[in-house]
Design a protein around this motif. Structure first.
Motif, PDB file in Angstrom:
ATOM      1  N   GLU A  77     -46.967  31.613 -54.906  1.00 56.49           N
ATOM      2  CA  GLU A  77     -46.581  30.464 -54.094  1.00 56.49           C
ATOM      3  C   GLU A  77     -47.256  29.191 -54.590  1.00 56.49           C
ATOM      4  O   GLU A  77     -46.656  28.118 -54.628  1.00 56.49           O
ATOM      5  N   ARG A  80     -45.620  27.992 -57.729  1.00 54.77           N
ATOM      6  CA  ARG A  80     -44.351  27.351 -57.431  1.00 54.77           C
ATOM      7  C   ARG A  80     -44.560  25.899 -57.029  1.00 54.77           C
ATOM      8  O   ARG A  80     -43.850  25.005 -57.468  1.00 54.77           O
ATOM      9  N   ASP A  84     -43.288  22.626 -59.065  1.00 51.96           N
ATOM     10  CA  ASP A  84     -42.411  21.640 -58.436  1.00 51.96           C
ATOM     11  C   ASP A  84     -42.913  20.223 -58.645  1.00 51.96           C
ATOM     12  O   ASP A  84     -42.160  19.334 -59.021  1.00 51.96           O
TER      13      ASP A  84
ATOM     14  N   ASP B  69     -36.913  31.387 -58.442  1.00 51.33           N
ATOM     15  CA  ASP B  69     -38.103  31.025 -57.681  1.00 51.33           C
ATOM     16  C   ASP B  69     -39.209  32.047 -57.891  1.00 51.33           C
ATOM     17  O   ASP B  69     -39.079  33.201 -57.501  1.00 51.33           O
ATOM     18  N   ALA B  71     -41.851  32.260 -56.403  1.00 57.93           N
ATOM     19  CA  ALA B  71     -42.489  32.668 -55.153  1.00 57.93           C
ATOM     20  C   ALA B  71     -41.756  33.857 -54.532  1.00 57.93           C
ATOM     21  O   ALA B  71     -42.238  34.483 -53.607  1.00 57.93           O
ATOM     22  N   ASN B  97     -38.480  26.975 -62.470  1.00 56.56           N
ATOM     23  CA  ASN B  97     -37.837  27.410 -61.223  1.00 56.56           C
ATOM     24  C   ASN B  97     -36.662  26.499 -60.918  1.00 56.56           C
ATOM     25  O   ASN B  97     -36.807  25.290 -60.916  1.00 56.56           O
TER      26      ASN B  97
END
Lengths: 334, 334
Positions: A77, A80, A84, B69, B71, B97
């Motif tokens: 997580e 990610r 981003d 993704d 995650a 991602n």
DNA sequence: CTGAAAGCGCTAACAA
DNA sequence: TTGTTAGCGCTTTCAG
């Protein structure tokens, strides 16, 4: 073959430096030439080579991300959110899993430099202080995430682990628990140390006895946490609540409780730490301390990029507030 | 400043080409010169620049990994195994991602080329066929993972999704279930289509009615799966078993069942697909179809690297066998 | 405002 | 066996 800057220059009837200028928006360019060049760029579907421009001293716009294991939901997580924000800022991530193995980490550190990454984000419990010191001396941009190394002056973003541990233990105490177990990893991470310190402090502040036997060490795996929890829960002086230092360790406690026929939270309260996806899908949903994973990823990327772009000359330690997420794994003691 | 090949050459009293040769183990070199050079390399702590050597036509030893993704536990675990094998073969992973957003994907595809990656592994449900075709025409190494595009002749590694779907549904049927629900995503993934086809075929082969109302579409999220499952389970003609196309969707069913006071597996059997960590930690542990995630990651990296190194001139489709993992979420019907 | 030319660090003929 | 040299594609003075 992929078109080069020469192809564009020739086609547009200008020199390569002019093309370079319009691509990079540097210097002053005549409106018509700019337009013409852009047109040709479009037409040839030209994309400048990052490799070539990196060789002339520009950035690679690539950042190394060193973590223990991306299959661990917390780091997944986190990755990610880092990715981003990296994308927003124009940086890509080179993923490096080390399992906290110092050799692997050293290998990656050197590899990343060979690849001329612009900076490195480290989330592992490194012991390669000397390597880091060297990088630091070269002013190589480094940032730490979810893990501090107080000995080194680096950019770091963490949650307030002490406060988190404090909140977790206090929550248990406030529910009337007096016998509180604590499941740790190996205490290799600083974050874990702080959480543990807080645990002890809360006990002390509340006049509760600290019992050595209530703190269990594990290798950070669920299986080992289950083993530790079994031991803990089978003991005659079984605690009524357990503070697991990571959500994943809390799962081990769930499994042990199930095996022993103990109900959570009726027979035993459990609180975790991290608030990963795991916490919300187990049954009962796990009360835990949330790390602001999203914000942490964003902030560490911000810090690192500021460092890379030289827009910052002091290192920063960013400590974000944790949050107690009460779900159904903790309960007022009878 | 980082030492360059020139520094080494000067220090060792040889030419840069000699240094280059010993570094790369090419051509014949006198034993003493080799030794001398290696010594200086060590002493100066010289590491050749990947960027510079990439510019002269060599590899970057970097591979782009495009997934929806990281995650998502399935892709996290897959990434990990790909990275592991990449490390063994000397390749790093650039993590991308996309959330299955075609624009993001297109952006990454072009970015990865600018960065001169040696190849790309794609796990997203791409619709950018034209882009892929172009890359294919340029003989750019691409491999697909956990997702096929039958229209394109590419290297691909998947589990046998049809067989997996067949095993899942058959398992339910063999337990006596006749009313079997099916929870899908949007049917954007080929893998999902095959699983769904198998579901229908098993029903047919067993003379069971296919009921349109038993198949629910979701946006792949747990929340939406919960919504869909609620609808399904609240319906008067409630199914006695549900085949969720992904473990994560199965979790949604768990949540819905809980909300409705339905017991798994007593009131409703649930089977998932993927065998991610999620399957083993929910309560009851989820019966599911295992994808050989580890092997898939390894194989796709192998295929891609063979392609990159030109050791292979035919594309391959590798379809690995799934495995039924029986845990406690499925039960013989009363 | 634009072009010529000198590198960036390394590889790979081609010579010697 | 080793050295010389011409690029790889791009940026960046320095002239014009």
């Amino acid at each position: 073959m992929k078109p080069t800057i020469y192809d564009v220059a020739k086609e547009a009837g200008v020199s390569i430096s002019t093309v370079s200028r319009v691509i990079n928006n540097t210097g002053r360019i005549g409106e018509k030439t700019r337009k013409k060049v852009l047109e040709v760029v479009e037409q040839l579907n030209y994309h400048p080579s990052v490799v070539a421009s990196a060789l002339t001293g520009k950035r690679t716009c690539t950042i190394g991300l060193i973590i223990p294991d991306v299959a661990n939901p917390f780091f997944a997580e986190l990755s990610r959110s880092i990715e981003d924000h990296g994308r927003e800022l124009g940086f890509n991530l080179l993923m490096c899993n080390t399992d906290n193995n110092p050799d692997t980490e050293e290998m990656y550190l050197s590899l990343l430099k060979q690849k001329s990454v612009d900076g490195i984000i480290i989330g592992t419990t490194t012991k390669n202080y000397n390597l880091l010191r060297e990088l630091q001396k070269e002013h190589f941009p480094i940032a730490l995430i979810a893990q501090d190394i107080p000995e080194l002056m680096l950019d770091v973003v963490t949650v307030d682990d002490f406060l988190g541990g404090y909140m977790a233990t206090s929550h248990l105490v406030s529910l009337g628990h007096e016998k509180i177990g604590c499941i740790l990893g190996t205490l290799a991470r600083t974050s874990e140390k702080y959480r543990y310190q807080a645990y002890r402090q809360v006990l002390e502040e509340n006049g509760l006895d600290f019992d050595e036997d209530f703190v269990m060490h594990t290798d950070y795996s669920m299986e080992d946490s289950k083993r530790a929890a079994l031991e803990l829960l089978r003991s005659p002086k079984r605690p009524t609540a357990v503070f697991a230092n990571y959500d994943s360790l809390a799962i081990g406690v769930y499994q042990a409780a199930k095996e022993l026929g103990l109900k959570i939270p009726e027979d035993i309260s459990v609180i975790g730490f991290d608030n990963t996806i795991l916490a919300s899908i187990v049954d009962p949903p796990l009360t835990t301390i949330a790390q602001p994973i999203h914000e942490m990823g964003q902030q560490v990327m911000d810090l690192l990029v500021q460092e890379i772009e030289g827009r910052k000359n002091t290192k920063r330690r960013l400590v974000l507030p944790p949050e107690l997420i009460i779900r159904n794994s903790t309960k007022q003691i009878r």
